[in-house]
Design a protein around this motif. Structure first.
Motif, PDB file in Angstrom:
ATOM      1  N   ARG B 128       0.875  -1.174   0.000  1.00  0.00           N
ATOM      2  CA  ARG B 128       0.000   0.000   0.000  1.00  0.00           C
ATOM      3  C   ARG B 128       0.915   1.227   0.000  1.00  0.00           C
ATOM      4  O   ARG B 128       2.097   1.144   0.405  1.00  0.00           O
ATOM      5  N   LYS B 183      -8.553   8.477  -5.019  1.00  0.00           N
ATOM      6  CA  LYS B 183      -8.729   7.039  -5.254  1.00  0.00           C
ATOM      7  C   LYS B 183      -8.988   6.840  -6.735  1.00  0.00           C
ATOM      8  O   LYS B 183      -9.435   7.760  -7.421  1.00  0.00           O
ATOM      9  N   LEU B 184      -8.725   5.639  -7.220  1.00  0.00           N
ATOM     10  CA  LEU B 184      -8.955   5.342  -8.625  1.00  0.00           C
ATOM     11  C   LEU B 184     -10.441   5.118  -8.899  1.00  0.00           C
ATOM     12  O   LEU B 184     -11.177   4.645  -8.030  1.00  0.00           O
ATOM     13  N   SER B 185     -10.850   5.414 -10.111  1.00  0.00           N
ATOM     14  CA  SER B 185     -12.222   5.142 -10.550  1.00  0.00           C
ATOM     15  C   SER B 185     -12.314   3.703 -11.041  1.00  0.00           C
ATOM     16  O   SER B 185     -11.298   3.032 -11.270  1.00  0.00           O
ATOM     17  N   ALA B 186     -13.541   3.243 -11.233  1.00  0.00           N
ATOM     18  CA  ALA B 186     -13.750   1.893 -11.780  1.00  0.00           C
ATOM     19  C   ALA B 186     -13.062   1.763 -13.141  1.00  0.00           C
ATOM     20  O   ALA B 186     -12.489   0.719 -13.461  1.00  0.00           O
ATOM     21  N   ILE B 189      -9.339   1.214 -12.606  1.00  0.00           N
ATOM     22  CA  ILE B 189      -9.104  -0.154 -12.138  1.00  0.00           C
ATOM     23  C   ILE B 189      -9.263  -1.129 -13.301  1.00  0.00           C
ATOM     24  O   ILE B 189      -8.487  -2.083 -13.446  1.00  0.00           O
ATOM     25  N   ALA B 190     -10.256  -0.873 -14.144  1.00  0.00           N
ATOM     26  CA  ALA B 190     -10.505  -1.751 -15.295  1.00  0.00           C
ATOM     27  C   ALA B 190      -9.275  -1.825 -16.198  1.00  0.00           C
ATOM     28  O   ALA B 190      -8.827  -2.914 -16.569  1.00  0.00           O
ATOM     29  N   PHE B 191      -8.712  -0.682 -16.541  1.00  0.00           N
ATOM     30  CA  PHE B 191      -7.521  -0.702 -17.406  1.00  0.00           C
ATOM     31  C   PHE B 191      -6.357  -1.430 -16.714  1.00  0.00           C
ATOM     32  O   PHE B 191      -5.616  -2.179 -17.349  1.00  0.00           O
ATOM     33  N   GLU B 193      -6.603  -3.827 -14.541  1.00  0.00           N
ATOM     34  CA  GLU B 193      -6.891  -5.260 -14.503  1.00  0.00           C
ATOM     35  C   GLU B 193      -6.644  -5.904 -15.870  1.00  0.00           C
ATOM     36  O   GLU B 193      -6.155  -7.031 -15.961  1.00  0.00           O
ATOM     37  N   LYS B 288      -1.774  -2.864  -8.522  1.00  0.00           N
ATOM     38  CA  LYS B 288      -2.714  -3.182  -7.432  1.00  0.00           C
ATOM     39  C   LYS B 288      -2.615  -2.140  -6.318  1.00  0.00           C
ATOM     40  O   LYS B 288      -3.625  -1.753  -5.718  1.00  0.00           O
ATOM     41  N   ASP B 291      -4.682   0.659  -7.364  1.00  0.00           N
ATOM     42  CA  ASP B 291      -6.112   0.339  -7.213  1.00  0.00           C
ATOM     43  C   ASP B 291      -6.530   0.441  -5.750  1.00  0.00           C
ATOM     44  O   ASP B 291      -7.637   0.881  -5.440  1.00  0.00           O
ATOM     45  N   TYR B 292      -5.640  -0.036  -4.857  1.00  0.00           N
ATOM     46  CA  TYR B 292      -5.998  -0.122  -3.434  1.00  0.00           C
ATOM     47  C   TYR B 292      -6.042   1.246  -2.765  1.00  0.00           C
ATOM     48  O   TYR B 292      -6.717   1.419  -1.756  1.00  0.00           O
ATOM     49  N   PHE B 293      -5.285   2.206  -3.292  1.00  0.00           N
ATOM     50  CA  PHE B 293      -5.187   3.497  -2.599  1.00  0.00           C
ATOM     51  C   PHE B 293      -6.565   4.142  -2.464  1.00  0.00           C
ATOM     52  O   PHE B 293      -7.323   4.253  -3.427  1.00  0.00           O
ATOM     53  N   ASP B 294      -6.863   4.551  -1.253  1.00  0.00           N
ATOM     54  CA  ASP B 294      -8.121   5.247  -0.997  1.00  0.00           C
ATOM     55  C   ASP B 294      -7.832   6.155   0.194  1.00  0.00           C
ATOM     56  O   ASP B 294      -7.834   5.707   1.343  1.00  0.00           O
TER      57      ASP B 294
END
Lengths: 385, 385
Positions: B128, B183-186, B189-191, B193, B288, B291-294
């Motif tokens: 993280r 935080k990242l958007s969906a 995250i999609a790109f 993944e 990842k 993606d995890y950062f929030d």
């Protein structure tokens, strides 16, 4: 939704037309014969004046409306085709072919090349939108239709609708161009190329000879679809549908369980499903067709000059959140049509659904498309049957 | 550009720090020891008050400025670091580590796991942003620095700069957050993944054990980079740089030579080059982490509550054409900081360069960053050395 809904065309059958008249493709190669799978909805009137041609896009098929026995969902444009719907089968006769090069039955990479008696595979000739148009024109002759009431399509389908208006201006009264563009941008081509490379990188692709070897490049095809899928959706739609919801795992400190977001699980599922249903060589062939399309290439790269050859009326529709074929591309089409002195209506529809919006329910879209076609039918003197 | 330009830090060496103090990662796993590769530019003043921490992003390294002997290009942020540049090495002492989990020397998937005596590979613990911060804090202790004059970063680097401000508010005077997001958007995250799946789909990935087997998942890594690269560029920048120019082939009717656009050739080249330089497990690990950062996960998902813990000043910078970390994300950061009563300057910089803009020359960006840091140096009483 049920097959027996009063606004559904209900159960439908697929037909196939064998065409033994040779077709000379834009690349110069001649297909001595080909066959087209197609469906029709509604009835051709005695004047043969009420026919609408549906042009599908990259992954579409002839099955645009109604239900096949046993299916759990209807055709891909069912929301807009049926009795009383925007494309009203009580007034129009709708012709929906699967185009050559595709993988839903019509002659393409999956069918047998008569010269080699093996699947065409990667040797299927490169195609251009005009080749689809020429083949669709043969289907038109089969029905002895002289002039389409309208040629309609979204995305690559809209490209065909525009190409018809330039090449056979006397053969259509209306061209309906939805979520399309006069040519792809470098970014569009980039995404297509990544998808193609994903397929070709899959060892099961076997240089495209996978059918002969009973192999399927599923991993590559799934990746290709995942890339495409993200570009068809909008950031907003994905945020609303998936946000940052987790499918599994959690962020508690001290936990190392794998964390998977909903969007990851959804995309992986969509990719795998597509890999079961679509053909890899077809994906490569048709994405290249998209890349190659350039409406005014043969008109000194001047869209106004190009559209001067058209004589039909136009309806151009775009969607605000579409970033693959942004509204700006449709405004450019509209501007060129105005510049060429053509009769054009343009609607920019508010939607969060991205490029996919052209396939999805949207009241305003429905009213604009339905209203336009209803006036077309009125002018043709077509009454409800 | 030459190594001996008066505004260049010139030839630089990389240092390595071995840290034998255990670090407990957010996932709960303890790294008994680790080493950090790093570079420094400029000189630490006697008060030890003029240090800036540079936080790199996904594919960055410690080599942010100057030249390594024999290299054909300087460090990744060289345009902004050097004598008289925005991050002025005549006034500041700049510390630039390669973070753990990365592949440029510091402890990560490519280094040996002392317990197994094999490369960590896919077993390297999930990370993280806070883990990078903890490791950076150990480097801070090594220099006996009590407080950073500024922590600076773009993209994932900006996330670290924000995390520092919440976790160790007394340890930095300024947090400079560039082209970043809370935080990242969906869609983001999609790109990520899809990129990860491209790597894992490569048969040479060998479930991540490729180093042991002397294999490299080049195809997957190239695809991952191509996906990333397109999302770092803007549609406009790609249109200007490549348009629809052809690399090979042509559209003459009757020709079937393969047609390749410039953008395709460029992207394929970039993908292949990256596959030579980067590590696949690292790409998976750090995407990842992104993606995890929030930012506010541990603050009841309320960014205003989160930023109440900060006490430094903030500079937030975004770029108009960045669609991976759009300006809206930076406005949200700024709004939350204002809501928390913090001192924040926000600049939205006009640029066609997309997310990559944070790495590229841009006069306004240069002036804003340089002006801000010059005032920081003035307040610290740092004079040109």
């Amino acid at each position: 939704m049920s097959a027996y809904d009063e606004h559904s065309v209900g159960l439908v059958d697929t037909d196939v037309l064998h065409i033994d008249k040779p077709i000379k493709l834009a690349c110069g190669i001649v297909l001595a014969e080909h066959h087209l799978y197609f469906e029709t909805y509604g009835r051709l009137n005695s004047e043969r004046s009420n026919a609408i041609l549906i042009c599908h896009a990259l992954s579409g098929s002839h099955h645009a409306a109604g239900w096949h026995a046993g299916d759990r969902k209807p055709g891909w444009w069912d929301h807009y085709i049926g009795p009383g719907k925007a494309m009203d089968t009580e007034r129009f006769f709708i012709v929906s072919p699967n185009n050559i090069g595709s993988c839903f039955g019509s002659t393409g990479p999956m069918t047998i090349n008569p010269e080699t008696e093996k699947p065409w595979g990667p040797d299927f000739p490169p195609l251009r939108a005009r080749d689809w148009m020429e083949s669709q024109k043969m289907l038109m002759s089969h029905f002895a239709i002289d002039c389409w009431a309208a040629v309609v399509g979204g995305s690559l389908g809209g490209m065909q609708a525009m190409r018809w208006s330039l090449e056979y201006p006397e053969k259509l009264l209306n061209s309906i161009v939805i979520a399309s563009a006069m040519k792809l941008s470098a970014q569009n081509i980039a995404f297509n190329e990544i998808a193609r490379r994903a397929i070709k990188s899959d060892p099961d692709y076997l240089s495209g000879r996978y059918l002969e070897e009973h192999s399927v490049p599923r991993r590559g095809l799934a990746l290709a679809r995942m890339i495409g899928h993200v570009t068809y959706l909008s950031d907003v739609a994905m945020a609303e549908k998936f946000g940052r919801e987790l499918h599994s795992g959690n962020f508690l400190v001290g936990k190392t369980d794998p964390i998977e977001f909903q969007i990851e699980s959804y995309l992986n599922y969509q990719g795998d499903k597509f890999a079961d249903d679509f053909d890899a060589n077809t994906y490569i062939l048709i994405t290249k067709m998209l890349d190659y399309f350039d409406l005014s290439r043969e008109y000194c790269h001047d869209p106004v000059e190009a559209f001067k050859h058209a004589s039909c009326n136009f309806l151009v529709i775009s969607f605000t959140s579409d970033w693959r074929f942004p509204a700006q591309r449709s405004r450019e089409i509209t501007d060129a049509l105005i510049g060429a002195g053509k009769n054009v209506s343009y609607a920019e529809i508010q939607s969060d659904q991205g490029h996919d919006a052209f396939l999805l329910p949207n009241q305003r879209y429905e009213k604009i498309l339905g209203g336009y076609l209803s006036r077309v039918a009125d002018r043709l003197g077509v009454v409800d049957e």
